[in-house]
Design a protein around this motif. Structure first.
Motif, mmCIF file in Angstrom:
data_model
loop_
_atom_site.group_PDB
_atom_site.id
_atom_site.type_symbol
_atom_site.label_atom_id
_atom_site.label_comp_id
_atom_site.label_asym_id
_atom_site.label_seq_id
_atom_site.Cartn_x
_atom_site.Cartn_y
_atom_site.Cartn_z
ATOM 1 N N CYS A 41 -30.993 -15.232 14.570
ATOM 2 C CA CYS A 41 -31.309 -14.238 13.539
ATOM 3 C C CYS A 41 -31.637 -14.902 12.210
ATOM 4 O O CYS A 41 -32.625 -14.566 11.545
ATOM 5 C CB CYS A 41 -30.137 -13.273 13.356
ATOM 6 N N TYR A 42 -30.810 -15.866 11.806
ATOM 7 C CA TYR A 42 -31.088 -16.560 10.543
ATOM 8 C C TYR A 42 -32.362 -17.391 10.649
ATOM 9 O O TYR A 42 -33.122 -17.514 9.670
ATOM 10 C CB TYR A 42 -29.902 -17.443 10.154
ATOM 11 N N GLY A 43 -32.616 -17.969 11.819
ATOM 12 C CA GLY A 43 -33.854 -18.707 12.017
ATOM 13 C C GLY A 43 -35.080 -17.827 11.867
ATOM 14 O O GLY A 43 -36.087 -18.227 11.264
ATOM 15 N N GLU A 44 -34.987 -16.619 12.396
ATOM 16 C CA GLU A 44 -36.096 -15.668 12.268
ATOM 17 C C GLU A 44 -36.290 -15.219 10.824
ATOM 18 O O GLU A 44 -37.379 -14.788 10.446
ATOM 19 C CB GLU A 44 -35.843 -14.452 13.171
ATOM 20 N N GLU A 45 -35.226 -15.322 10.022
ATOM 21 C CA GLU A 45 -35.320 -14.992 8.597
ATOM 22 C C GLU A 45 -35.735 -16.202 7.762
ATOM 23 O O GLU A 45 -35.706 -16.156 6.532
ATOM 24 C CB GLU A 45 -33.968 -14.479 8.102
ATOM 25 N N ARG A 101 -34.785 -7.312 15.104
ATOM 26 C CA ARG A 101 -34.289 -6.798 13.818
ATOM 27 C C ARG A 101 -33.210 -7.758 13.323
ATOM 28 O O ARG A 101 -32.020 -7.480 13.378
ATOM 29 C CB ARG A 101 -33.740 -5.381 13.984
ATOM 30 N N SER A 102 -33.664 -8.910 12.850
ATOM 31 C CA SER A 102 -32.731 -10.003 12.563
ATOM 32 C C SER A 102 -31.811 -9.718 11.385
ATOM 33 O O SER A 102 -30.639 -10.121 11.398
ATOM 34 C CB SER A 102 -33.506 -11.302 12.337
ATOM 35 N N THR A 103 -32.286 -9.023 10.357
ATOM 36 C CA THR A 103 -31.431 -8.729 9.206
ATOM 37 C C THR A 103 -30.241 -7.872 9.624
ATOM 38 O O THR A 103 -29.087 -8.153 9.269
ATOM 39 C CB THR A 103 -32.223 -8.021 8.092
ATOM 40 N N ALA A 104 -30.521 -6.821 10.382
ATOM 41 C CA ALA A 104 -29.436 -5.967 10.879
ATOM 42 C C ALA A 104 -28.566 -6.731 11.866
ATOM 43 O O ALA A 104 -27.335 -6.563 11.882
ATOM 44 C CB ALA A 104 -30.018 -4.723 11.545
ATOM 45 N N GLY A 105 -29.181 -7.588 12.682
ATOM 46 C CA GLY A 105 -28.420 -8.385 13.640
ATOM 47 C C GLY A 105 -27.394 -9.270 12.949
ATOM 48 O O GLY A 105 -26.267 -9.426 13.420
ATOM 49 N N ILE A 106 -27.777 -9.843 11.807
ATOM 50 C CA ILE A 106 -26.846 -10.666 11.028
ATOM 51 C C ILE A 106 -25.698 -9.823 10.497
ATOM 52 O O ILE A 106 -24.525 -10.210 10.574
ATOM 53 C CB ILE A 106 -27.597 -11.354 9.864
#
Length: 441
Positions: free
Chosen positions: A394-398, A358-363
């Motif tokens: 996280c940003y990489g996954e986004e 959950r990369s957005t929330a992780g950021i």
């Protein structure tokens, strides 16, 4: 004058003795401490010590041979004893059977007998516990294979005072897997604002300077931290007194203004942290910054959430991860951004988000934690580098390479120094992540 600059190796040391935790015995090789892949190779005599290969079994024979004889002649299985007692036995066997009880280097020597044991304090504070532990060990061995009660107390005290938690310092195995005694590093005293840190590479422990270390006797100028420096001063000093029998008086321990913020409400009027005494729970009448009245409902909500999270493992309605994810929303308007329970909860949820993609929330959570980690741990510490790395992921996954590069480049600056470019963590673990999300220029 500076004796060591940031990133310099202060010393290296090999283990004098160690114990691998029971749950990792078949995962970590007894000799090289690498992860065991495939079938374990066990000692053919006691069948309780495991290696990754026949080569390591052979190389570890000298180290294991004396204790193996004791294991075979024991009245009952020694491996059912607490790991601390198993380490006591190892140390006692080594002290009686080996002439190699010292380590030399860096202009000094350290002997097993030199290590502090705080035996008298331990006997006074924990006599009943020590007696029970001694009786447990005595019940498993023949009388000629056991240390005297006085020897037991001294060894037990030396473990408590001088041991290091063993780590691989690799992404794949972040959890401590054992306890070890290292002679040379045992000279290093504590500071909540250390200028050195400990890094593991296999069995070798390396002390690296995190800040400039001035000239002088190493035992007087080099410091490592025994505790979590983000904890409040009272918590840190209670740990120091309970385990090592000293009270730190470093600059962090004397900084009452920073310490007050570690348990604090968010003031609705000035937006600043308003200290809360979590020992007495005596409510202050006014904000210490703007003198506006403290909202009684907000104070009660703080106390409720604080207690709920401190008892987290006992919550019957939801597991700890669910509790934290719910709590961070509840804490947002109540706790100040500098409150350490709020920061720890945010970080826990950030980590859970990264693990569950959950990369957005992780950021969202990670970027709120970062400035507070930099404040409490220091901007160039491994804790901060790890958070920078997870934000980069996280940003990489986004698919946001610009932000991924920003965070991973900052982490790279830290990791190049500590643990260093030659450490397997840097070139095998971190650079693999870096190259996944950052294009070559």
């Amino acid at each position: 004058m500076v004796m060591f600059s940031r990133g310099d190796i202060v010393m290296k040391s090999k283990p004098f003795s160690f114990i691998i935790l029971q749950k990792f015995r078949k995962e970590i090789c007894q000799f090289c401490w690498e992860k065991i892949s495939g079938e374990c190779v066990e000692c053919g005599d006691c069948y309780r010590v495991y290696y990754c290969s026949k080569e390591c079994l052979g190389a570890g024979t000298t180290e294991h041979s004396q204790e193996c004889k004791v294991y075979q002649s024991a009245v009952s299985s020694l491996f059912s004893l607490p790991e601390q007692l198993q380490l006591v036995l190892r140390l006692w066997i080594k002290s009686k059977s080996s002439d190699d009880l010292s380590e030399e280097g860096y202009g000094f020597s350290r002997d097993w007998k030199d290590l502090m044991d705080h035996a008298s304090e331990l006997a006074t504070d924990s006599q009943e516990f020590i007696t029970k532990q001694y009786d447990l060990l005595k019940g498993s061995l023949h009388s000629d294979s056991i240390p005297s009660e006085e020897e037991f107390l001294s060894i037990y005290g030396k473990i408590l005072t001088n041991s290091f938690s063993l780590r691989s310092d690799r992404f794949s195995r972040p959890e401590p897997f054992g306890t070890g005694i290292y002679l040379l590093p045992s000279i290093l005293d504590h500071s909540c604002v250390p200028n050195c840190t400990v890094v593991f590479r296999g069995r070798e422990l390396t002390v690296i300077a995190t800040e400039d270390v001035p000239e002088g006797p190493l035992a007087e100028v080099a410091r490592i931290s025994y505790v979590n420096s983000m904890d409040d001063t009272k918590t840190r000093q209670l740990q120091q007194k309970a385990i090592w029998y000293f009270r730190c008086d470093c600059t962090l321990c004397e900084d009452t203004s920073l310490d007050e913020m570690k348990h604090s409400l968010h003031c609705d009027d000035c937006g600043q942290p308003c200290p809360v005494n979590v020992q007495t729970w005596r409510k202050a009448e006014k904000c210490s910054n703007c003198n506006s009245p403290i909202n009684a409902e907000k104070f009660s909500r703080y106390q409720y959430l604080y207690g709920l999270l401190e008892r987290g493992a006992d919550n019957e309605e939801m597991n700890y991860e669910e509790l934290c994810e719910w709590a961070v929303g509840e804490m947002e308007e109540v706790f100040s951004e500098r409150d350490i329970l709020y920061i720890k909860t945010l970080h826990y949820v950030h980590t859970a988000c990264v693990k569950s993609n959950r990369s957005t929330a992780g950021i969202c959570y990670g970027e709120r934690v970062l400035p507070m980690f930099e404040l409490y741990y220091g901007e160039t510490t491994g804790v901060v580098a790890a958070l920078l790395t997870s934000l980069g992921i996280c940003y990489g996954e986004e698919d946001n390479e610009e932000m991924a590069s920003l965070y991973l480049d900052k982490a790279d600056e830290i990791y190049r120094m500590i643990p260093g470019e030659k450490h397997p963590f840097y070139h095998e673990d971190f650079k693999k992540i870096y190259n996944t999300y950052v294009s070559e220029t």
